[in-house]
Design an enzyme around this catalytic site. Sequence first.
Site, PDB file in Angstrom:
ATOM      1  CB  SER A   1     -53.634  13.156 -51.080  1.00 22.11           C
ATOM      2  OG  SER A   1     -54.693  12.682 -50.694  1.00 22.11           O
TER       3      SER A   1
ATOM      4  CE  LYS B   1     -50.887  19.018 -56.762  1.00 24.63           C
ATOM      5  NZ  LYS B   1     -49.958  17.978 -57.354  1.00 24.63           N
TER       6      LYS B   1
ATOM      7  CE  LYS C   1     -52.830  17.122 -61.019  1.00 23.44           C
ATOM      8  NZ  LYS C   1     -51.639  16.742 -60.346  1.00 23.44           N
TER       9      LYS C   1
ATOM     10  CD  GLU D   1     -49.246  27.296 -50.493  1.00 21.20           C
ATOM     11  OE1 GLU D   1     -48.774  26.193 -50.699  1.00 21.20           O
ATOM     12  OE2 GLU D   1     -49.655  27.722 -49.466  1.00 21.20           O
TER      13      GLU D   1
ATOM     14  CE  LYS E   1     -51.769  24.409 -49.108  1.00 20.39           C
ATOM     15  NZ  LYS E   1     -50.310  24.626 -48.596  1.00 20.39           N
TER      16      LYS E   1
HETATM   17  N1  LIG Z   1     -47.061  20.500 -54.293  1.00 19.54           N
HETATM   18  C1  LIG Z   1     -47.546  21.709 -53.843  1.00 19.54           C
HETATM   19  O1  LIG Z   1     -46.718  22.548 -54.284  1.00 19.54           O
HETATM   20  C2  LIG Z   1     -48.268  21.705 -52.554  1.00 19.54           C
HETATM   21  C3  LIG Z   1     -48.783  20.417 -52.019  1.00 19.54           C
HETATM   22  N2  LIG Z   1     -49.587  20.410 -51.005  1.00 19.54           N
HETATM   23  C4  LIG Z   1     -49.911  21.454 -50.342  1.00 19.54           C
HETATM   24  O2  LIG Z   1     -50.792  21.493 -49.176  1.00 19.54           O
HETATM   25  C5  LIG Z   1     -51.293  20.293 -48.951  1.00 19.54           C
HETATM   26  C6  LIG Z   1     -50.501  19.891 -47.697  1.00 19.54           C
HETATM   27  C7  LIG Z   1     -51.399  19.888 -46.582  1.00 19.54           C
HETATM   28  C8  LIG Z   1     -52.878  19.903 -47.010  1.00 19.54           C
HETATM   29  C9  LIG Z   1     -52.586  20.595 -48.347  1.00 19.54           C
HETATM   30  N3  LIG Z   1     -49.271  22.703 -50.672  1.00 19.54           N
HETATM   31  C10 LIG Z   1     -48.604  22.818 -51.797  1.00 19.54           C
HETATM   32  N4  LIG Z   1     -48.077  24.019 -52.348  1.00 19.54           N
END
Ligand SMILES: NC(=O)c1cnc(OC2CCCC2)nc1N
Length: 328
Positions: free
Chosen positions: A83, A117, A312, A115, A288
């Site tokens: 998470s 979310k 958020k 990215e 990331k």
């Molecule tokens: N809800 C999303 O759009 C989203 C959720 N999680 C992740 O990466 C997690 C997965 C691996 C560690 C971070 N990326 C996203 N875009």
Amino acid sequence: MNFDEAEKRVKELHELLNRYGYEYYVLDQPSVPDSEYDRFMQELISLEEAFPELKTPYSPTQRIGGEVLEGFSKVEHSIPMQSLANAFNEGDLRDFDRRVRQSFEENVDVTYVCELKIDGLAVSLKYEKGKFVQGSTRGDGFIGEDITANLRTVKSIPLQLKEDITIEVRGEVFMPKKSFFALNKQREEMGEDLFANPRNAAAGSLRQLDPKIAAKRNLDIYLYAIGENEGKTLQTHSDGLDYLDSLGLKTNKERRLCKGIDEVMDYIAYWQEKRPDLPYEIDGIVIKVNRYDQQTRLGATAKSPRWAIAYKFPAEEVVTKLLEIELN
Ligand SMILES: NC(=O)c1cnc(OC2CCCC2)nc1N
């Protein structure tokens, strides 16, 4: 038509329908009218009726399974589905960036991938030799539920990759806003309970034991992570997402490489403003570290990676939220 001719034609129709489905549901750029797609689908259905041994689980005609399931079996995630830690303001984000940079020698440059979310349900998709073999929910990150039958009904999930590789990918299943409003309008007319938001509607749809119900819910998906991968060796997350695109998987095109935390702030400010114009709901921005070797160096806590964080958005005023629903 004899068996050999039928076998050849069935193979052609699989390729045609998979290509047209990809253009329509993944690229959102159909190259043929729906009527042509429907005609080829009908031809394949007729051929499979005439030659049942040519009907395979990977046929485009088999997206909607027959039987209603008794329940969902459990699936263990060989690589846990982590998470995300949360950031609520600029200070949290700058703290994150400082912690990341301080983990490396001085002045190493850290590039981030930002990215949207997606506010949906996290799922894992397993492909063996290019074929979609299993889909599951995140669950508690270690054990999820097998929802393969329902995920097969999501048209933007290819049943066959463009390469015959074995790979596990993760992403978010969501219900577009338009589909959410139409579904709730329909439920209101039927005197049924309404879904509170698209995320709940997507989750409720994937929990259906009858795939025919899930098939009617217009679910969609964006993939955003790679688990087990016997395919191409990759150096960065950005290359990973481009690789998923090349396999025919759907990724979100709004992602952006950011050289440093200030560019991350610009991206966040932009989408804080543009968010209502999106055809799907997002609840923040995921940041990331791009290089996989830097991700490995940073590692993870028990629950979350140290190389990623979710910013958020502040909860919108209820009034604007309701207005938004009215205006859409
Ligand atoms: N809800 C999303 O759009 C989203 C959720 N999680 C992740 O990466 C997690 C997965 C691996 C560690 C971070 N990326 C996203 N875009």
